[in-house]
Design an enzyme around this catalytic site. Structure first.
Site, PDB file in Angstrom:
ATOM      1  N   ASP A 122       0.831  -1.210   0.000  1.00 36.01           N
ATOM      2  CA  ASP A 122       0.000   0.000   0.000  1.00 36.01           C
ATOM      3  C   ASP A 122       0.866   1.260   0.000  1.00 36.01           C
ATOM      4  O   ASP A 122       0.348   2.376  -0.049  1.00 36.01           O
ATOM      5  CB  ASP A 122      -1.021  -0.008   1.146  1.00 36.01           C
ATOM      6  N   SER A 123       2.186   1.081  -0.007  1.00 39.10           N
ATOM      7  CA  SER A 123       3.105   2.204  -0.252  1.00 39.10           C
ATOM      8  C   SER A 123       2.793   2.836  -1.614  1.00 39.10           C
ATOM      9  O   SER A 123       3.220   3.952  -1.890  1.00 39.10           O
ATOM     10  CB  SER A 123       4.562   1.737  -0.205  1.00 39.10           C
ATOM     11  N   ASP A 154      -1.097  -6.276  -0.329  1.00 34.44           N
ATOM     12  CA  ASP A 154      -1.315  -5.625   0.970  1.00 34.44           C
ATOM     13  C   ASP A 154      -2.798  -5.406   1.231  1.00 34.44           C
ATOM     14  O   ASP A 154      -3.532  -4.941   0.349  1.00 34.44           O
ATOM     15  CB  ASP A 154      -0.634  -4.243   0.950  1.00 34.44           C
ATOM     16  N   GLU A 191       9.734  -3.999  10.153  1.00 38.45           N
ATOM     17  CA  GLU A 191      10.119  -2.698   9.588  1.00 38.45           C
ATOM     18  C   GLU A 191      10.651  -1.790  10.693  1.00 38.45           C
ATOM     19  O   GLU A 191       9.998  -1.576  11.720  1.00 38.45           O
ATOM     20  CB  GLU A 191       8.891  -2.051   8.906  1.00 38.45           C
ATOM     21  N   GLU A 226      -1.041  -5.554   8.726  1.00 38.06           N
ATOM     22  CA  GLU A 226      -0.160  -4.942   9.718  1.00 38.06           C
ATOM     23  C   GLU A 226      -0.652  -5.158  11.146  1.00 38.06           C
ATOM     24  O   GLU A 226      -1.852  -5.144  11.397  1.00 38.06           O
ATOM     25  CB  GLU A 226      -0.064  -3.426   9.464  1.00 38.06           C
ATOM     26  N   LYS A 230      -0.936  -9.470   3.000  1.00 33.68           N
ATOM     27  CA  LYS A 230      -0.155  -8.946   4.125  1.00 33.68           C
ATOM     28  C   LYS A 230      -1.034  -8.004   4.927  1.00 33.68           C
ATOM     29  O   LYS A 230      -1.771  -7.208   4.356  1.00 33.68           O
ATOM     30  CB  LYS A 230       1.091  -8.206   3.622  1.00 33.68           C
TER      31      LYS A 230
HETATM   32  O1  KIV Z   1       3.547  -1.082   1.612  1.00 36.11           O
HETATM   33  C1  KIV Z   1       4.705  -1.484   1.518  1.00 36.11           C
HETATM   34  O2  KIV Z   1       5.403  -1.267   0.517  1.00 36.11           O
HETATM   35  C2  KIV Z   1       5.266  -2.224   2.642  1.00 36.11           C
HETATM   36  C3  KIV Z   1       6.738  -2.487   2.631  1.00 36.11           C
HETATM   37  C4  KIV Z   1       7.477  -1.266   2.989  1.00 36.11           C
HETATM   38  C5  KIV Z   1       7.100  -3.613   3.518  1.00 36.11           C
HETATM   39  O3  KIV Z   1       4.562  -2.586   3.529  1.00 36.11           O
END
Ligand code: KIV
EC number: 2.1.2.11
Length: 294
Positions: A69-70, A112, A210, A143, A141
């Site tokens: 989600d970056s 994500d 992280e 968090e 993924k």
């Molecule tokens: O969203 C993302 O790119 C991430 C990575 C920094 C691990 O969670």
């Protein structure tokens, strides 16, 4: 390396990433990733948000592609990851999955779970995760620790592989007081360890750490048996490494995190930069002692 590269194809838009004969390429699976970890081979992960970069990363030997989600920050220009929606994640996951398919790629694709898509209930999390799997993810993924363990178990029991994420969790950046190292005090380190074990017991098989002190990340990596750690700003004692694509290509619009290395510096092109990243992670030269978050 997951690819033996054999051919390139020219198109009106440029040369497509090299593809390999399928006979020489074995898809990356979860058991394969865990076997690699068990025999001490470092795992490589990069973020990618579109078809071409994902295919190039695969051709460069990256085993895991994370549609993180970056993308909210690097593609959409948001100031945090919190504004990313489930349909937006699906759009990018579908693009990456198509790119990987077209390149006959072998990478393991992780999607994500965006902010707010798994927080209400296990059922909401299952609906969101199923949507990401239908878009082409092999794994999702999410968090955080504590309450998420129950959600992880619920998803894993229903056949959805889960990557957990502890330490600096960008979706809770306001609660954490900024993008800062987590687990520095004995109490916060003990809490992170407890949460990591709970997530492993719930069935998480990868765990992103992280911005975590290197010693804590290395200890966790040794302690966890069925869950491989993937570090970002967490030293070089983790089972693998992940970087945000734009950071490792040196095109971050904001402040470059201290733990990042710009792999374009000595590379003639993007694929070579990614190959250098893979080689550096595999031989343990990235991250070095200067590339950490504290
Ligand atoms: O969203 C993302 O790119 C991430 C990575 C920094 C691990 O969670």
């Amino acid at each position: 390396m997951n690819a033996s590269l054999e051919s390139t194809s020219a198109t009106p838009y440029g040369t497509l990433p090299p593809t390999a004969t399928t006979a020489l390429r074995k898809p990356i699976s979860l058991p394969r990733l865990l076997e690699m970890h068990a025999r001490g081979e470092k795992l490589t992960m990069l973020t990618a948000y579109d078809a071409t970069f994902a295919a190039v990363a695969d051709a460069a030997g990256v085993e895991c592609i994370l549609v993180g989600d970056s993308l909210g920050m690097v593609c959409q220009g948001l100031s945090s990851t919190m504004g990313v929606s489930l349909p937006t994640m699906c759009y990018h996951i579908e693009s990456v999955a198509r790119g990987l398919r077209r390149a006959q790629a072998t990478a393991w694709l992780i999607g994500d779970m965006p902010y707010g898509s798994y927080h209400e209930s296990r059922e909401q999390a299952l609906r969101s995760a199923a949507t990401l799997m239908q878009a082409g993810s092999h794994m999702v993924k999410l968090e955080g620790g504590g309450w998420t363990a129950d959600t992880v178990r619920f998803l894993v029991e229903r056949g959805i592989p889960v990557c957990a994420h502890l330490g600096l969790t960008p979706q809770t950046v306001h609660a954490l007081g900024g993008y800062r190292v987590q687990g520095k005090t004995p109490e916060s380190a003990a809490l992170m360890k407890r949460q990591a074990h709970e997530l492993q017991d719930a069935g998480a098989t990868l765990l992103v750490l992280e911005m975590v002190p290197a010693a804590l990340a290395a200890e966790l990596t040794q302690e966890l048996k069925s869950c491989a750690t993937i570090g970002i700003g967490a030293g070089n004692g983790t089972a693998g490494q992940v970087l945000v694509l734009h950071d490792m290509l040196g095109i971050n619009l904001g402040k470059m995190p201290k733990f990042v290395r710009n792999f374009m510096t000595d590379a003639p092109g993007v694929k070579e930069a990614m190959q250098a990243y893979v080689a550096a992670v595999k031989n343990g030269s990235f991250p070095d002692n200067t590339q950490h978050a504290w």
